[in-house]
Enzyme design. Structure first.
Site, mmCIF file in Angstrom:
data_model
loop_
_atom_site.group_PDB
_atom_site.id
_atom_site.type_symbol
_atom_site.label_atom_id
_atom_site.label_comp_id
_atom_site.label_asym_id
_atom_site.label_seq_id
_atom_site.Cartn_x
_atom_site.Cartn_y
_atom_site.Cartn_z
ATOM 1 N N GLN A 1 -9.661 -4.340 -3.378
ATOM 2 C CA GLN A 1 -10.989 -3.924 -2.919
ATOM 3 C C GLN A 1 -12.055 -4.302 -3.939
ATOM 4 O OE1 GLN A 1 -11.991 -2.033 0.057
ATOM 5 N NE2 GLN A 1 -13.900 -2.889 -0.723
ATOM 6 N N ASP B 1 -17.440 6.719 -2.049
ATOM 7 C CA ASP B 1 -16.195 6.643 -1.269
ATOM 8 C C ASP B 1 -16.006 8.000 -0.606
ATOM 9 O OD1 ASP B 1 -13.754 5.771 -0.249
ATOM 10 O OD2 ASP B 1 -12.643 6.095 -2.111
ATOM 11 N N ARG C 1 0.881 -1.186 0.000
ATOM 12 C CA ARG C 1 0.000 0.000 0.000
ATOM 13 C C ARG C 1 0.909 1.224 0.000
ATOM 14 N NH1 ARG C 1 -5.289 1.612 3.421
ATOM 15 N NH2 ARG C 1 -6.031 0.046 1.953
ATOM 16 N N CYS D 1 -16.307 1.310 0.392
ATOM 17 C CA CYS D 1 -15.142 0.494 0.766
ATOM 18 C C CYS D 1 -14.713 0.715 2.206
ATOM 19 C CB CYS D 1 -13.993 0.738 -0.200
ATOM 20 S SG CYS D 1 -13.293 2.390 -0.109
ATOM 21 N N ARG E 1 -13.330 -8.913 1.710
ATOM 22 C CA ARG E 1 -11.905 -8.693 1.473
ATOM 23 C C ARG E 1 -11.121 -9.976 1.770
ATOM 24 N NH1 ARG E 1 -10.019 -3.393 1.467
ATOM 25 N NH2 ARG E 1 -8.134 -4.368 0.652
ATOM 26 N N HIS F 1 -7.365 0.506 -6.624
ATOM 27 C CA HIS F 1 -7.547 -0.320 -5.415
ATOM 28 C C HIS F 1 -8.127 -1.677 -5.847
ATOM 29 C CE1 HIS F 1 -7.729 -1.270 -1.313
ATOM 30 N NE2 HIS F 1 -8.620 -0.409 -0.861
HETATM 31 N N1 CP Z 1 -11.148 -0.143 2.217
HETATM 32 C C1 CP Z 1 -9.876 -0.161 2.678
HETATM 33 O O1 CP Z 1 -8.911 -0.320 1.920
HETATM 34 O O2 CP Z 1 -9.787 -0.019 4.026
HETATM 35 P P1 CP Z 1 -8.431 0.234 4.819
HETATM 36 O O3 CP Z 1 -7.924 1.591 4.395
HETATM 37 O O4 CP Z 1 -8.838 0.207 6.272
HETATM 38 O O5 CP Z 1 -7.468 -0.844 4.470
#
Ligand code: CP
Length: 317
Positions: free
Chosen positions: A135, A228, A105, A271, A299, A132
């Site tokens: 996700q 989002d 990430r 998400c 997830r 992403h």
């Molecule tokens: N939706 C998502 O990626 O959540 P986090 O940022 O908590 O990993």
């Protein structure tokens, strides 16, 4: 065997995406019945690298790797040499000698590309500024569960249409054969290259892409409504800009009045983390159309399936 990565949603062909989602459904039904990382002589490890905060991605990957019989290594990038001169490519080469796969990430997609270029094991995008894709596998599994499939279903994404979720909905949605509508105000256009790519994929899957200004037009008859946060990670703390973004995006709030235009059995996605009262109301997030907590749960099986698939011969081109 060619090493496969998931850096953006269009790294999976329609057939490959469907195979991963099928495997995810199987793994969800039999949560503890698949242990491909256990190995004949000990657990295989997966490095989970985070340049940014996370709850869902971190925990679902950490739990998922453990459930697959492997050993998850969560690494906060600040505690490595990344920030003080070691190149990402060198770090990826070293990590590849230790682990079976890498999740990252980070901020720019160029950072992820540098890791993938150096790695000799699969690399998965745990969220970048651009995309992403992990996700989206969870989202599509949720759409399958709530809508009985993805092909020909209409998904309307509302709000900040410049962000990673908008780009991933465009690419992954049409890969799954969905009609993707993306609606946001003036000045919030998605990356034109992503829109073009989504159109190319849609031509082969029966999906479609529409960019809209009017939130009511976007939501009308939609099977899935998604949104989002209006301020993505890395954009926080700019008080005046956050206020301006809120003013520009307020018409795109997912609330009960707007949702009334959608299909009667509409599923709502977010998400998370959500900013209740901004991009989505409490009534919708906690209401009967909210698939949001199923989406968060998904997830886990989606990423377990992705990891299993990438490490299997099925992941080789
Ligand atoms: N939706 C998502 O990626 O959540 P986090 O940022 O908590 O990993």
């Amino acid at each position: 065997m060619t090493v496969r990565h998931l850096l953006r949603d269009d790294d999976l062909s329609p057939a490959e995406q469907a195979a991963v989602l099928d495997l995810a459904a199987t793994m969800k039904r039999d949560r503890f019945g698949h242990r491909p990382l256990a190995g004949p002589s000990g657990p295989r490890s997966v490095a989970l690298l985070f340049d940014k905060p996370s709850l869902r991605t971190r925990v679902s990957f950490e739990v998922g790797v453990a459930e697959l019989g492997g050993h998850p290594l969560v690494i906060d990038s600040r505690s490595t040499h990344f920030g003080r001169g070691e190149t990402l490519g060198d770090a990826a080469r070293v990590l590849s000698r230790y682990v079976a796969a890498i999740v990252l990430r980070t901020f720019g997609d160029d950072r992820l590309a540098e890791v993938a270029a150096g790695a000799t094991v699969p690399v998965m995008n745990g969220l970048t500024d651009g995309f992403h894709p992990c996700q989206l596998l969870a989202d599509l599994l949720t759409v399958r569960e709530w809508c009985g499939g993805t092909a020909s279903r209409t998904l309307a994404y509302l709000g900040d249409t410049t962000n990673n979720m908008a780009h991933s909905y465009l690419l992954a949605g049409v890969t799954a054969g969905m009609a993707v509508r993306v609606a946001g105000p003036d000045g919030f256009a998605p990356d034109p290259a992503v829109v073009t790519r989504a159109g190319e994929i849609a031509a082969g899957t029966g999906g479609s892409v529409r960019l809209l200004r009017d939130p009511v037009e976007a939501v009308t008859g939609a099977d899935v409504v998604a949104t989002d946060a209006w301020t993505s990670m890395g954009q926080e703390g700019q008080e005046g800009q956050e206020r301006d973004r809120g003013a520009a995006l307020s018409a795109y709030q997912v609330n009960e009045k707007l949702l009334a235009y959608a299909a009667p059995q509409v599923a709502v996605l977010h998400c998370l983390p959500a900013h209740r009262g901004e991009e989505i109301t409490d009534q919708v997030l906690d209401g009967p159309h909210s698939a949001v907590f199923d989406q968060a749960e998904n997830r886990l099986p989606a990423q377990k399936a992705l990891l299993t698939w990438l490490l299997s011969t099925g992941g080789a081109r």
